[in-house]
Design an enzyme around this catalytic site. Structure first.
Site: not given
Length: 167
Positions: A84, A86, A122, A127, A134
């Site tokens: 993912i 951005v 993962e 992070n 999540y």
């Protein structure tokens, strides 16, 4: 009405074309740890993967700016969010959360078709923002891959393994 108030976020599957590849490369260039051009080509050409993009669409304008994407892979028993991403300049506006929700919805569609059991991902141990996103979506931490991710200084960083039941 301000420019930001007139724009809306749109999500759709990405096409396998040169313009898409260039837009994905621009997003990856804004990352500390990005996918290579060959990796991007591979995900766009793999029938077992779904790549959804996020665009800011301004009013009725025919142009839109790709600002993020999610790569979702379908296996025989599980689906996996492989990335993912951005654009660094667009973070903090809910784009990652929308991409995550779209990935979960796609995995649930696949689950209805073929009985997938869970959605995996993962995340780098450092992070915290992504791990919190999540967890808020219902993912739980299942384990750790020690030294999984390379660091710029030659060291290694752990990956947290997370999953979300689909049934």
């Amino acid at each position: 009405m301000s420019e930001s108030a007139a724009r809306r976020l749109e999500l759709r599957e990405l096409a396998d074309d040169q313009a898409t590849l260039l837009a994905l490369e621009a997003i990856e260039a804004s990352q500390a740890h990005g996918l290579s051009q060959s990796q991007l080509i591979d995900v766009l050409n793999d029938d077992a993967r779904c790549v959804l993009g996020a665009w800011w669409q301004a009013g009725e304008s025919p142009t839109a700016e790709l600002i993020g994407f999610v790569v979702l892979a379908r296996g025989p028993f599980e689906a996996e969010i492989e990335a993912i991403t951005v654009h660094a300049a667009q973070r903090g506006q809910g784009v990652g959360a929308r991409l995550l929700a779209a990935a979960i919805a796609q995995a649930r569609d696949w689950q209805r078709d073929s009985g997938l059991e869970r959605l995996l991902l993962e995340v780098r141990a450092s992070n915290a923002a992504a791990a919190a996103l999540y967890a808020k979506a219902g993912f739980t931490r299942d384990g750790v891959r020690k030294g999984y991710y390379p660091l710029a200084d030659g060291g290694r960083e752990d990956a947290w393994l997370m999953s979300l039941p689909l049934v």
